[in-house]
Design an enzyme around this catalytic site. Structure first.
Site, PDB file in Angstrom:
ATOM      1  N   ASP A 117      -2.113  -3.810 -30.604  1.00 44.68           N
ATOM      2  CA  ASP A 117      -2.253  -2.468 -30.039  1.00 44.68           C
ATOM      3  C   ASP A 117      -2.870  -1.501 -31.052  1.00 44.68           C
ATOM      4  O   ASP A 117      -2.262  -1.219 -32.092  1.00 44.68           O
ATOM      5  CB  ASP A 117      -0.874  -1.956 -29.615  1.00 44.68           C
ATOM      6  N   HIS A 127      -3.179   1.646 -30.805  1.00 48.60           N
ATOM      7  CA  HIS A 127      -2.641   3.004 -30.673  1.00 48.60           C
ATOM      8  C   HIS A 127      -1.572   3.314 -31.717  1.00 48.60           C
ATOM      9  O   HIS A 127      -1.049   4.430 -31.750  1.00 48.60           O
ATOM     10  CB  HIS A 127      -2.070   3.202 -29.269  1.00 48.60           C
ATOM     11  N   CYS A 177      -9.138   4.313 -29.674  1.00 49.49           N
ATOM     12  CA  CYS A 177      -8.564   2.964 -29.568  1.00 49.49           C
ATOM     13  C   CYS A 177      -9.639   1.883 -29.418  1.00 49.49           C
ATOM     14  O   CYS A 177      -9.536   0.812 -30.017  1.00 49.49           O
ATOM     15  CB  CYS A 177      -7.556   2.886 -28.429  1.00 49.49           C
TER      16      CYS A 177
END
Length: 600
Positions: free
Chosen positions: A557, A559, A433
């Site tokens: 994000d 992820h 990440c």
């Protein structure tokens, strides 16, 4: 018929930043009885120090033309001034006058029957322009034979333009069988009906990825899907190839060969050279425009590109006494809200720091009223168009709705690409990440023109950290995490920028960082990488109410493991507003806040 008037939101924002009493020219596009003002330039006090409006018009996409005058301060001489440029306004019989008084009040008038008449206007957002208009991008190579002096360059460039405008060219739409041709019998279209629109052509051209409009099918009709109602973040582009008739007996040739060097023609002892011309030009077209009308627009676009190249060659002769192979760079600074094409010597023939390029950029900064502390017109600022095989999403946050009604928005400035787990066929699920956030940060510096590099891979990032001694040798090729400190080191290595590290003792303390983050986005405008616990995210902005202390964070994000479909990313919250409870109250956080270099 009196046209309706629209003014781009970006134009109005730029107007508020002009503080001196001065004048300038307006540029816009006329379509379907509506004149839309898209940009303006300012007149320099010394005419010799800046380009004039007739020259700069060639730098705009074709169909964007001179349409009026803008005045900052007293407007007593407006009619006389407007009369001066009236003869050069072709797209409307009623040029526009915008006047911004000392209080910032903007009024609009049309020049009708020799006098000014007030008119109301509608503000049009950039996203509405993305929905209404599209771009044609024509790229090809030609050759110019001339001597290396101003007169010969001008004469032979004129002859080449004349030949191309005389019906000796046709245009092929990439990814389709559509051909546009012209001649004594008028413009013709093969592969589409005479009444078909550009929207239809868009559906027939090369496959269009879902970039905010929803995917398109045959006939340009939108298919269903999550992306259909998403806010668009850029113009859709149709690529065009040019075909030139070499002789009466030869078939048309598609011009796609690469131009490399200026060569000397030594036949018969002449002093002529062959200059390869790399044409790359944009046209801005309303989606409901008939395809058959685009032939003349494309011919004019070729002529505009040739005029730009000719002007650059003349400038180079004055500076270097010779001509360099040159390239067209399309710029779209966020501050302008429209494309502008610049011609610079290609490759490393002339460095960015060369006085020739410095002066060209300085002139553009002055003419558009832009500060000289940020790059807007460097080669690295060249707009990176979406390639047909690219699935990256750009600026997905544009379509995200804010949640605080009384707060102040402070957002990332400019363009970036979204990087997340599992992209590029690389499995980094569960550990990559921070690498992906770093890639997003680096993309921002690339797209803003601060760096002319490619985005590094995980392996390249790891090898660098090993090389400088931050990590042991077995770190390269591993699945180990990195944090904010490593991200800042990599930013310094790959894009040569420094970063500020903000330490936050717990997730609960993130609620106190609204003012600092707002100041960062307002002054620096760069995306922020935040690492805490075992997770890393990218912060794109804050919505902060200083009176109540309410604070929301705009989070990108990394992820996410799915396909790059904007509708899915937004609907599932992979890019969206999060409250202070988003952060782990028991974890400490470090924020890597990249700083802009002072360059232009």
């Amino acid at each position: 018929m009196t046209p309706k008037l629209k003014i781009s939101e970006c134009v109005l924002q730029r107007i508020t930043k002009v503080t001196s009493q001065c004048s300038g020219e307006l540029f816009g596009i006329m379509c379907r009885g509506t004149l839309t003002v898209l940009g303006f330039i300012l007149e320099g006090k010394e005419k010799s120090s800046t380009l004039n409006y007739s020259q700069i018009q060639n730098n705009f996409p074709t169909e964007i033309d001179l349409c009026g005058l803008i005045k900052f301060g007293p407007c007593s001489d407006a009619e006389a001034h407007l009369s001066e440029i009236l003869q050069d306004v072709d797209i409307t019989d009623n040029p526009v006058l915008l006047n911004c008084d000392a209080d910032g009040e903007i009024t609009a008038s049309l020049f009708k029957h020799g006098q000014l008449e007030g008119i109301s206007y509608e503000v049009v957002s950039e996203t509405d322009l993305f929905r209404e208009y599209m771009l044609l991008r024509l790229r090809c190579s030609l050759e110019l034979y001339c001597e290396q002096n101003e007169k010969s360059v001008a004469e032979n460039a004129f002859t080449l333009r004349k030949r191309l405008a005389a019906g000796n060219v046709a245009f092929a739409v990439a990814g389709s069988k559509v051909i546009l041709s012209g001649g004594s019998s008028g413009s013709q279209v093969v592969g589409l009906g005479a009444e078909d629109s550009m929207e239809t052509l868009l559906g027939l051209s090369a496959k269009v990825e879902d970039d905010g409009f929803g995917s398109t099918g045959k006939g340009g009709k939108k298919k269903g899907g999550a992306g259909g109602n998403v806010v668009p973040t850029e113009y859709q582009v149709v690529n065009i190839n040019m075909l030139v008739k070499k002789s009466k007996d030869a078939q048309d040739e598609k011009l796609t060969r690469e131009a490399c060097n200026v060569t000397i023609d030594s036949k018969n002892g002449c002093n002529r050279v062959k200059i390869p011309l790399q044409l790359d030009v944009l046209s801005m077209i309303h989606r409901e425009t008939k395809v058959v009308l685009c032939y003349d627009i494309l011919v004019e676009s070729v002529c505009r590109s040739l005029r730009l190249l000719e002007s650059s060659f003349v400038e180079q002769l004055g500076q270097y006494k010779k001509v360099h192979v040159s390239k067209c760079y399309h710029m779209m600074p966020e501050s302008l809200g429209h494309f502008l094409t610049c011609v610079y010597p290609a490759g490393n023939d002339v460095k960015e720091e060369d006085e020739f390029l410095l002066e060209k950029r300085r002139s553009l900064h002055l003419q558009f009223g832009l500060p000289t502390i940020r790059p807007y017109f460097r080669k690295a600022n060249g707009f990176r168009f979406r390639e047909t095989d690219s699935k990256l999403l750009f600026n997905p946050h544009v379509g995200v709705k804010r949640q605080l009604t009384e707060g102040k928005l402070s957002l990332v400035q400019g363009r970036y690409s979204y990087h997340h787990y599992m992209q590029d066929g690389f499995n980094d699920d569960g550990w990559g990440c921070a690498y992906r956030s770093l890639q997003t940060l680096i993309s921002w510096f690339i797209y803003q023109g601060y760096a002319d590099v490619r985005i590094p891979t995980h392996t390249e990032i790891q090898k660098y950290l090993v090389r400088v001694g931050d990590k042991p040798a077995n770190f390269a090729g591993s699945r180990q995490w990195i944090g904010s400190t490593e991200v800042s080191m990599c930013l310094n290595e790959f894009v040569k920028v420094d970063s500020r590290i903000m330490h936050v003792s717990s997730g609960a303390d993130m609620a106190t960082k609204g003012s600092e983050l707002a100041y960062h986005f307002e002054t620096q405008g760069t995306p922020v990488m935040i690492g805490g616990g075992v997770l890393a995210h990218t912060i794109l902005g804050v919505d902060f109410d200083r009176n109540t202390g309410d604070l929301k964070f705009l989070i990108l994000d990394p992820h996410f493991t799915g396909a790059d479909e904007l509708g899915t990313v937004l609907a599932k919250g992979w890019c969206g507003w999060k409250g202070v409870d988003f952060w782990n109250k028991t974890a400490y956080y470090n924020l890597c806040m990249p700083q802009r270099p002072y360059v232009f």
